[in-house]
Motif scaffolding. Structure first.
Motif, PDB file in Angstrom:
ATOM      1  N   TYR A 110       0.841  -1.204   0.000  1.00  0.00           N
ATOM      2  CA  TYR A 110       0.000   0.000   0.000  1.00  0.00           C
ATOM      3  C   TYR A 110       0.869   1.245   0.000  1.00  0.00           C
ATOM      4  N   HIS A 111       1.918   1.224   0.801  1.00  0.00           N
ATOM      5  CA  HIS A 111       2.816   2.379   0.841  1.00  0.00           C
ATOM      6  C   HIS A 111       3.565   2.537  -0.483  1.00  0.00           C
ATOM      7  N   ARG A 112       4.106   1.450  -0.986  1.00  0.00           N
ATOM      8  CA  ARG A 112       4.892   1.528  -2.220  1.00  0.00           C
ATOM      9  C   ARG A 112       4.056   1.958  -3.414  1.00  0.00           C
ATOM     10  N   MET A 113       2.772   1.630  -3.406  1.00  0.00           N
ATOM     11  CA  MET A 113       1.876   2.041  -4.485  1.00  0.00           C
ATOM     12  C   MET A 113       1.466   3.498  -4.361  1.00  0.00           C
ATOM     13  N   GLY A 114       1.697   4.077  -3.187  1.00  0.00           N
ATOM     14  CA  GLY A 114       1.293   5.461  -2.976  1.00  0.00           C
ATOM     15  C   GLY A 114      -0.101   5.592  -2.387  1.00  0.00           C
ATOM     16  N   ASN A 115      -0.687   4.475  -1.956  1.00  0.00           N
ATOM     17  CA  ASN A 115      -2.031   4.523  -1.368  1.00  0.00           C
ATOM     18  C   ASN A 115      -2.017   5.077   0.054  1.00  0.00           C
ATOM     19  N   ILE A 116      -0.881   4.948   0.740  1.00  0.00           N
ATOM     20  CA  ILE A 116      -0.741   5.530   2.073  1.00  0.00           C
ATOM     21  C   ILE A 116       0.622   6.212   2.165  1.00  0.00           C
ATOM     22  N   THR A 117       0.688   7.243   2.974  1.00  0.00           N
ATOM     23  CA  THR A 117       1.934   7.981   3.165  1.00  0.00           C
ATOM     24  C   THR A 117       2.856   7.205   4.112  1.00  0.00           C
ATOM     25  N   LEU A 118       4.070   7.671   4.235  1.00  0.00           N
ATOM     26  CA  LEU A 118       5.011   7.066   5.171  1.00  0.00           C
ATOM     27  C   LEU A 118       4.494   7.215   6.602  1.00  0.00           C
ATOM     28  N   ASP A 119       3.900   8.337   6.897  1.00  0.00           N
ATOM     29  CA  ASP A 119       3.307   8.565   8.222  1.00  0.00           C
ATOM     30  C   ASP A 119       2.201   7.540   8.497  1.00  0.00           C
ATOM     31  N   GLU A 120       1.340   7.302   7.514  1.00  0.00           N
ATOM     32  CA  GLU A 120       0.260   6.322   7.676  1.00  0.00           C
ATOM     33  C   GLU A 120       0.826   4.902   7.790  1.00  0.00           C
ATOM     34  N   PHE A 121       1.869   4.616   7.022  1.00  0.00           N
ATOM     35  CA  PHE A 121       2.536   3.316   7.121  1.00  0.00           C
ATOM     36  C   PHE A 121       3.009   3.109   8.559  1.00  0.00           C
ATOM     37  N   TYR A 122       3.666   4.097   9.102  1.00  0.00           N
ATOM     38  CA  TYR A 122       4.226   4.028  10.448  1.00  0.00           C
ATOM     39  C   TYR A 122       3.124   3.803  11.486  1.00  0.00           C
ATOM     40  N   LYS A 123       2.063   4.568  11.379  1.00  0.00           N
ATOM     41  CA  LYS A 123       0.972   4.455  12.362  1.00  0.00           C
ATOM     42  C   LYS A 123       0.277   3.099  12.261  1.00  0.00           C
ATOM     43  N   ASN A 124       0.087   2.595  11.048  1.00  0.00           N
ATOM     44  CA  ASN A 124      -0.519   1.264  10.886  1.00  0.00           C
ATOM     45  C   ASN A 124       0.413   0.175  11.407  1.00  0.00           C
ATOM     46  N   ALA A 125       1.702   0.318  11.132  1.00  0.00           N
ATOM     47  CA  ALA A 125       2.672  -0.666  11.622  1.00  0.00           C
ATOM     48  C   ALA A 125       2.685  -0.665  13.151  1.00  0.00           C
ATOM     49  N   ASP A 173       1.595   2.765  28.620  1.00  0.00           N
ATOM     50  CA  ASP A 173       0.782   1.732  27.979  1.00  0.00           C
ATOM     51  C   ASP A 173       0.044   2.297  26.764  1.00  0.00           C
ATOM     52  N   GLU A 174       0.184   3.581  26.547  1.00  0.00           N
ATOM     53  CA  GLU A 174      -0.481   4.250  25.421  1.00  0.00           C
ATOM     54  C   GLU A 174       0.415   4.130  24.179  1.00  0.00           C
ATOM     55  N   TRP A 175       0.422   2.930  23.590  1.00  0.00           N
ATOM     56  CA  TRP A 175       1.308   2.613  22.475  1.00  0.00           C
ATOM     57  C   TRP A 175       1.109   3.525  21.269  1.00  0.00           C
ATOM     58  N   TRP A 176      -0.075   4.052  21.101  1.00  0.00           N
ATOM     59  CA  TRP A 176      -0.396   4.852  19.918  1.00  0.00           C
ATOM     60  C   TRP A 176       0.301   6.209  19.912  1.00  0.00           C
ATOM     61  N   VAL A 177       0.938   6.584  21.016  1.00  0.00           N
ATOM     62  CA  VAL A 177       1.666   7.856  21.070  1.00  0.00           C
ATOM     63  C   VAL A 177       3.184   7.644  21.074  1.00  0.00           C
ATOM     64  N   VAL A 178       3.609   6.385  21.043  1.00  0.00           N
ATOM     65  CA  VAL A 178       5.034   6.083  21.127  1.00  0.00           C
ATOM     66  C   VAL A 178       5.653   6.272  19.743  1.00  0.00           C
ATOM     67  N   GLY A 179       6.839   6.879  19.743  1.00  0.00           N
ATOM     68  CA  GLY A 179       7.578   7.051  18.499  1.00  0.00           C
ATOM     69  C   GLY A 179       7.147   8.280  17.727  1.00  0.00           C
ATOM     70  N   GLU A 180       8.086   8.801  16.992  1.00  0.00           N
ATOM     71  CA  GLU A 180       7.830   9.972  16.150  1.00  0.00           C
ATOM     72  C   GLU A 180       7.712   9.505  14.704  1.00  0.00           C
ATOM     73  N   PRO A 181       6.526   9.680  14.094  1.00  0.00           N
ATOM     74  CA  PRO A 181       6.403   9.270  12.688  1.00  0.00           C
ATOM     75  C   PRO A 181       7.460   9.954  11.838  1.00  0.00           C
ATOM     76  N   PRO A 182       8.025   9.237  10.895  1.00  0.00           N
ATOM     77  CA  PRO A 182       9.083   9.793  10.060  1.00  0.00           C
ATOM     78  C   PRO A 182       8.538  10.845   9.086  1.00  0.00           C
ATOM     79  N   THR A 183       9.420  11.664   8.601  1.00  0.00           N
ATOM     80  CA  THR A 183       9.030  12.637   7.577  1.00  0.00           C
ATOM     81  C   THR A 183       9.156  11.979   6.217  1.00  0.00           C
ATOM     82  N   GLU A 184       8.340  12.419   5.297  1.00  0.00           N
ATOM     83  CA  GLU A 184       8.370  11.857   3.935  1.00  0.00           C
ATOM     84  C   GLU A 184       9.721  12.107   3.300  1.00  0.00           C
ATOM     85  N   ARG A 185      10.167  11.131   2.536  1.00  0.00           N
ATOM     86  CA  ARG A 185      11.445  11.254   1.835  1.00  0.00           C
ATOM     87  C   ARG A 185      11.250  11.974   0.529  1.00  0.00           C
TER      88      ARG A 185
END
Length: 185
Positions: A110-125, A173-185
């Motif tokens: 989905y990310h490689r096709m351009g259907n989701i951004t890198l930020d969305e990839f990160y959040k889904n992962a 325990d709030e996993w959804w706030v952990v990590g900083e989503p990367p910036t688009e390349r």
């Protein structure tokens, strides 16, 4: 006076010739510019077609990947062919790992096709990797990912590795706030 008149005529002739040359040069430059614009538009169309073809190829590849995984998930004998994990797994774990692979590959495509951004990839992962079976799969396939050095898939794998490290080290325990989503390349 006759000399002045001849000099003026020569001056006017030279000026007219110079203006004609300038006008000709301007017309030539305009024609070249128009030709370059036509070529640029054609290149943009070809690039768009190539991008569409690449997305279509990725979609077809993802469909074929899923068909193969589905067969392996449904048939334990076929699943044994895909048992490449660094630790022994039983039939149930193998099926689970194959499904985890399908989840991750789907997200990757989905990310490689351009259907989701890198930020969305990160959040889904970040959500997918909350599951301990998916994490076990990830660890079991670490050596396979190591062979992908220098590829986009390797970069995304390293992104996941960093995310998992951050999740493991988080004081919340709030996993959804952990990590900083990367910036688009």
């Amino acid at each position: 006076m006759g000399t002045k008149s001849v000099g003026l005529r020569r001056f006017h002739s030279a000026t007219a010739a110079g203006l004609g040359m300038v006008a000709g040069a301007i017309a030539a430059v305009a024609a070249q510019r128009n030709a370059l614009d036509v070529i640029n538009r054609r290149l943009e169309q070809l690039e768009e077609r190539a991008g569409n073809q690449q997305r279509a190829n990725l979609a077809m590849q993802q469909r074929q990947h899923w068909e193969l995984l589905s067969k392996a998930i449904d048939d334990p004998q076929l699943a044994e062919v895909l048992d490449i994990y660094k630790v022994p797994v039983n039939a149930q774990q193998r099926r689970q790992y194959l499904f985890a692979n399908a989840l991750y590959t789907n997200l990757l495509c989905y990310h490689r096709m351009g259907n989701i951004t890198l930020d969305e990839f990160y959040k889904n992962a970040r959500a997918i990797f909350q599951n301990p079976i998916v994490r076990d799969y990830w660890e079991a396939t670490r050596d396979d990912r190591a062979s992908l050095k220098g590829t986009e898939e390797a970069e995304l794998g390293e992104l996941i590795d960093d995310l998992l490290l951050q999740l493991d080290e988080a004081d919340t325990d709030e996993w959804w706030v952990v990590g900083e989503p990367p910036t688009e390349r």
